[in-house]
Design a protein around this motif. Sequence first.
Motif, mmCIF file in Angstrom:
data_model
loop_
_atom_site.group_PDB
_atom_site.id
_atom_site.type_symbol
_atom_site.label_atom_id
_atom_site.label_comp_id
_atom_site.label_asym_id
_atom_site.label_seq_id
_atom_site.Cartn_x
_atom_site.Cartn_y
_atom_site.Cartn_z
ATOM 1 N N THR A 103 0.356 -5.845 1.298
ATOM 2 C CA THR A 103 -1.083 -6.169 1.317
ATOM 3 C C THR A 103 -1.338 -7.554 0.735
ATOM 4 O OG1 THR A 103 -1.351 -5.009 -0.749
ATOM 5 C CG2 THR A 103 -1.904 -3.791 1.242
ATOM 6 N N THR A 104 -0.586 -7.912 -0.269
ATOM 7 C CA THR A 104 -0.761 -9.219 -0.909
ATOM 8 C C THR A 104 0.622 -9.781 -1.257
ATOM 9 O OG1 THR A 104 -2.654 -8.188 -1.986
ATOM 10 C CG2 THR A 104 -2.098 -10.385 -2.726
ATOM 11 N N LYS A 156 -0.985 -7.431 6.443
ATOM 12 C CA LYS A 156 -1.425 -6.040 6.267
ATOM 13 C C LYS A 156 -0.728 -5.077 7.223
ATOM 14 C CE LYS A 156 -5.377 -6.666 3.541
ATOM 15 N NZ LYS A 156 -5.594 -8.089 3.420
ATOM 16 N N LYS A 157 -0.179 -5.651 8.346
ATOM 17 C CA LYS A 157 0.478 -4.775 9.320
ATOM 18 C C LYS A 157 1.975 -4.649 9.031
ATOM 19 C CE LYS A 157 -2.365 -7.245 12.511
ATOM 20 N NZ LYS A 157 -2.161 -8.381 13.348
ATOM 21 N N ASP A 169 0.862 -1.188 0.000
ATOM 22 C CA ASP A 169 0.000 0.000 0.000
ATOM 23 C C ASP A 169 0.899 1.240 0.000
ATOM 24 O OD1 ASP A 169 0.885 0.339 2.571
ATOM 25 O OD2 ASP A 169 -0.963 -0.336 3.527
ATOM 26 N N ASN A 190 3.213 -0.979 3.405
ATOM 27 C CA ASN A 190 2.835 -2.243 4.045
ATOM 28 C C ASN A 190 2.483 -3.282 2.988
ATOM 29 O OD1 ASN A 190 3.088 -1.175 6.622
ATOM 30 N ND2 ASN A 190 1.015 -0.354 6.556
#
Length: 593
Positions: free
Chosen positions: A274-275, A292-293, A268, A272
């Motif tokens: 995301t995938t 995600k973190k 993102d 971070n």
Amino acid sequence: MLKSKISRRLIFSFLLITITSLSLLGMYLLQFFYNENLKTKTENLIINARTIEVSLEDALYNPAKQDYVNNEIHKISDATNLRITIINVNGQVIADSWEQTEELDNHLLRQEVQDALHKKYGTSIRYSDTIKENMLYAAMPVYQNDELVGIVRTASTLYPIENSYKHIRNTIFTALCITIILAVLSGFILAYRQIKPIRQMIEDAQKIADGDLDRRIYIYTNDELEVLAQTINKLTTNLEEKISEADAETRKLSLILENMDNGVMLLDTQGNITTANQRARDLFRLTPDLMKKQSINAIGSTLLSETAKEVLKTMSTKSIAFKININHTKKTFDVFFAPIINSDNTVISILSVFHDISVLQEMSTRQTEFVANASHELATPLTSICGFSETLLSGALKDPVLCEKFITIIHTESERMDRLIKDLLQLAKLDSKEYRQQIKIESVDLKEVCLAVKLKLQAQIDKKAQSLQLNLPVEPVIVQANTDWIMQLLMNLTENAIKYTPEQGQITLTCTLDQNKVFVKVKDNGLGIAPEDLPFIFERFYRADKSRIRLDSSGGSGIGLSLVRFIVELFGGQIFVESQLKVGTSFTFYLPK
Ligand code: ADP
């Protein structure tokens, strides 16, 4: 029903049209009747005034016949219910059927009198304080010998006209009310009929919008709604097809993504993760809950997040080399960053692709090392040759003892170079994929090869007073390989055994068979190899214990064993080594039958 806007609109429009048209029609009719009645009444009044004028003629303004006139007009008034007034040219009332003439004021300025003085007749409507009703007045000028002598005025109450006007108005109002009720009712029925298929369409369309793409709208109203329903059905079918195409495409892409050799991550705008695809998850041990973190920094370098920031800022792609230790193994990645830009030209995410170039890097390092080693190995004997030949040329040739010694060294070094170059050429051949594909595969009897090897090396064995024992089965030991390369393989192993075994040592060559494989063991009781050298002896140019004095003065190139492993693996086998310092070494390889 009134919740529906369309119903409300339909009913209100219906009402509006009904009320407006009926009101206009009612008002028009009412006015029309009133005017018609008034016209008839006026005409009657005029006719009556004319009749009075004609019937009383000369008596009208003859003071001697005043009583006669009074009587007459009272008679006519009683019969017709009209008020009759005889006025002279000065406006003075001479006779009146309803009032005493003395009580009446001058009538000259009355509207109808004024009109009658100047026109054919005059009319006007006034409220009568006497009878408390509206009165219609009609005045006719009276001429005697073409001279205006007075005015005959007839008047009638408007009560009957106004009464019937009110009556008609009430009737129209009642009709309007009934019509409004009927209009509302029929509006409701009509609206219900119109709304029902629309409601059904809304319900079905909402279900389709919620994802029930198998639903279709069945409406047979034979109008535009039916066409609309069919269009929605067609749209749904198209949508269903497009979604299944997109699904298939997504599945294909995610399959490719999940199974590709490169690690792929989406970040993102904060950096971070995301995938991440399977390869990236495995490589960097990313768990879904952390995903995600976790910042990309967690992989092990701020270089990655800095590059991501730069890509975000410049909105352009960037590649970097990224080195990391994974499970104690050095890995090198070529990392490609690309911004994912949406339609309003803002970066929504960053794509990062980790291409593992460790093997390429390793190959390139090895190649550099190989060139350095090969040059070094060739330079060493060449330096000796140059040095000793120079010494010979600068006078040593005259000393026969020195001369023989130096020429022997030059010869030995030349032989060493020759061996090295031959080994290198062999290695180069095997390195070439094209050459490997051209190698002729045939049935090779290992028993025969072992016997041939013994024969070829017998002189060297004898020279060191060693013994070479062959343990071969009775039956032939056939493998599918190439005779020349198998010969090379066994020669290298046996020559090493001879080389690294002291005089009078024992060497054995054993062949055994199992169901699918053939095992060959070359064993000696020589110097052995130190445990720390064992993992590297199959490497190119690797020589164990470099400080060790070679038993064979000719020395080796460090290529022999790498060729051995290459050949064994080329024909689908594997090689193992067991060794103990000062006890001996045994190389065992197997090949498929
Ligand atoms: P070289 O030409 O030096 O013999 P190789 O690749 O054939 O190169 O062997 C690599 C190293 O492995 C040798 O330098 C030697 O130290 C060790 N080696 C190979 N075979 C034996 C053996 N039979 N006994 C002891 N050491 C061996």
